[in-house]
Design a protein around this motif. Sequence first.
Motif, PDB file in Angstrom:
ATOM      1  N   MET A 129      78.314  70.272   7.865  1.00 10.79           N
ATOM      2  CA  MET A 129      77.032  69.673   8.133  1.00 10.79           C
ATOM      3  C   MET A 129      76.713  68.556   9.457  1.00 10.79           C
ATOM      4  O   MET A 129      78.045  68.250   9.811  1.00 10.79           O
ATOM      5  CB  MET A 129      76.675  68.853   6.910  1.00 10.79           C
ATOM      6  CG  MET A 129      76.624  69.643   5.561  1.00 10.79           C
ATOM      7  SD  MET A 129      76.163  68.576   4.346  1.00 10.79           S
ATOM      8  CE  MET A 129      74.440  68.006   4.825  1.00 10.79           C
ATOM      9  N   ALA A 156      76.209  65.545  10.260  1.00  8.67           N
ATOM     10  CA  ALA A 156      75.772  64.094   9.398  1.00  8.67           C
ATOM     11  C   ALA A 156      74.714  63.286  10.485  1.00  8.67           C
ATOM     12  O   ALA A 156      73.769  62.503   9.683  1.00  8.67           O
ATOM     13  CB  ALA A 156      77.176  63.303   9.592  1.00  8.67           C
ATOM     14  N   ARG A 206      72.183  64.039  11.750  1.00 13.97           N
ATOM     15  CA  ARG A 206      70.676  64.697  11.469  1.00 13.97           C
ATOM     16  C   ARG A 206      70.340  63.754  10.052  1.00 13.97           C
ATOM     17  O   ARG A 206      69.035  63.493  10.048  1.00 13.97           O
ATOM     18  CB  ARG A 206      70.821  66.132  10.762  1.00 13.97           C
ATOM     19  CG  ARG A 206      69.547  66.802  10.635  1.00 13.97           C
ATOM     20  CD  ARG A 206      69.986  68.357  10.820  1.00 13.97           C
ATOM     21  NE  ARG A 206      71.023  68.609   9.845  1.00 13.97           N
ATOM     22  CZ  ARG A 206      70.868  69.031   8.757  1.00 13.97           C
ATOM     23  NH1 ARG A 206      69.201  69.274   8.368  1.00 13.97           N
ATOM     24  NH2 ARG A 206      71.485  69.574   7.867  1.00 13.97           N
ATOM     25  N   PHE A 207      71.139  63.017   9.337  1.00  7.19           N
ATOM     26  CA  PHE A 207      70.797  62.267   8.324  1.00  7.19           C
ATOM     27  C   PHE A 207      70.997  60.896   8.340  1.00  7.19           C
ATOM     28  O   PHE A 207      70.184  59.889   7.632  1.00  7.19           O
ATOM     29  CB  PHE A 207      71.557  62.720   6.988  1.00  7.19           C
ATOM     30  CG  PHE A 207      71.439  64.080   6.718  1.00  7.19           C
ATOM     31  CD1 PHE A 207      70.240  64.461   5.917  1.00  7.19           C
ATOM     32  CD2 PHE A 207      72.107  64.948   6.781  1.00  7.19           C
ATOM     33  CE1 PHE A 207      70.011  65.711   5.668  1.00  7.19           C
ATOM     34  CE2 PHE A 207      72.235  66.341   6.640  1.00  7.19           C
ATOM     35  CZ  PHE A 207      71.070  66.683   6.028  1.00  7.19           C
ATOM     36  N   VAL A 208      71.633  60.464   9.502  1.00  2.00           N
ATOM     37  CA  VAL A 208      71.783  58.862   9.468  1.00  2.00           C
ATOM     38  C   VAL A 208      70.682  58.460  10.716  1.00  2.00           C
ATOM     39  O   VAL A 208      70.860  57.283  10.928  1.00  2.00           O
ATOM     40  CB  VAL A 208      73.150  58.474   9.717  1.00  2.00           C
ATOM     41  CG1 VAL A 208      74.069  59.076   8.709  1.00  2.00           C
ATOM     42  CG2 VAL A 208      73.451  59.312  11.070  1.00  2.00           C
TER      43      VAL A 208
END
Lengths: 224, 345
Positions: free
Chosen positions: A18, A20, A22-24
């Motif tokens: 994934m 990461a 993108r989410f943080v």
Amino acid sequence: MSTNHSTKPGSDTFMGRMDAGRFVAGASSIVSRAVDILEENLAEGIVVAKRLERKVIDVEQARGTDDQAVMNRFRKDAHEALDIFFDALSTATHSLNTLVERVAEAQPSPPPTTAAKAPVLSPETPLAAGEKTEIPLRLENDNREREMVVEFRSADLTTPEGTALRGRNIRFSPKKLRIPPGGRGEMTVLVTAPKRAAAGRYSGFIEDKSIAGLRATLVVDIST
Amino acid sequence: MTASPYTTLQQGLATYQALTAERLHAYIPRTEPRRFLYDLVNDYPQRGGKGFRPGLCIATCQALGGHLERVLNSAVALELFHNAFLVHDDIEDESLLRRGRPTMHQSYGTGIAINVGDAMNVLSIRPLMDNLQTLGPNLTWRIFTQIEHMVRQTVEGQALELGWRRENSLDLTERDYLNMILKKTCWYTCIHPMRIGALIATGDDTDLERFNRLGYYLGASFQIQDDLLNLVGDVERYGKEIGGDLVEGKRTLMLIYLLRDCSAAERKRLETLLHPDRHVADAELIHEIMGLMHKYGSIPEAQRAARQLAGAALNEFTRLFAGVAASPHRDFLQDFVLYMIQRNH
């Protein structure tokens, strides 16, 4: 003894599959709101813990030689206050080996008397809507080499029901306080209860803009 | 057959859960009365829940260098508390299914179910008391304080939610919801299991606060997704009745978004549909409210919120565990966080 997994959880971790980042990237509004709520709940816990602490035990006495260092600092949050309470309980019952004996040995004693030692700041009397009050605040710079510059800001104070007293109603004088190495300084917290403020107990954090962990819980009772 | 992308996480959970279940079983009395008490204590744990709480507690402890034997009793206590909450929650929510089977009160009646839940609460104290032998009085007492806070927060959160339903509250905000789930779910599902695991590993509770945000983000994301799955999940995988939350009048984030966005007339209709004494068939109620949620995009908005919180959890995890040595337990925690981002059951 440690767990011996027959399989290794995470040996083929999702992280590798994934992105990461993108989410943080960036804090969303719901995350910011969550942070505020967590802080408020912790602050509320400090008030409860402090009340409990005052009722049951004299922390300063129980902490013995460390009292000044402990009490001159602001406590970080509810759990720390709770821990101090239980630490005090532990100290008072140090010679006992069982939990039952510990609890039985905790004796009520007089509450701390000086406001400057309280990690929770509160006006001495409730404020009526439209009134103002001042709370003196003494700070100590335990660094012997560097000057400390304190500049507080206040979050919104809220009641348990969620009614807010906006942070703009909390001011500090002086706005910026310089404390020499090893020295002390005083500041005043100026609290204004708006004319249309609802009655209730409002609590929230005040904290320094740049010194991590330098914060206190401000509790203001507004009466009708 | 294609392997599940969550295989490693599931294997980790299964391992931790098996260890917990074995120890938990040892704490259930073999004496009478069995049929309507002690045999039922193991009913919910045996249904194969996810085992998040003991898993988080054990993994955090071992990732930080603690030993299994020292943390196992606390993991058992967390699991017993959790299952006690579930039995009582199912009664309070009038739920029909739990993990794919009838809830305890549906099978045995409300009185017996309440008593079994009470027994689980009481039984959870013994492993915590037994910590005295392995952890000593100081650490045992500190774990008790964590548990006391955890239980109190949970019942306060439950009270908030039940109160909203009883009073048919409509003027709720995202903020109210976040506050409620912090209390009802996050402390006991994520924050305290990790805090207790870390406390046992390090013997020092001065730095437990670092787990608060990670646990809150994780727990909030979990709860929102759990509520979403109740609306759009698959009953066999989810294990509860789909749409049950709407029938129960549960104030989920989706419902709060809908109440915020809908017209005055629709809000009036929702007030009727959500009223505890309504006279509307369940299927009709679900159909109507789901239609409005689709109209206003309440579900995708809540999905976004859950993913943002899970993303924030990943950020926190990365920050907190950057310096922690690689181990299966650390990897488990990482996969746990990532599972929240992709969860669909």
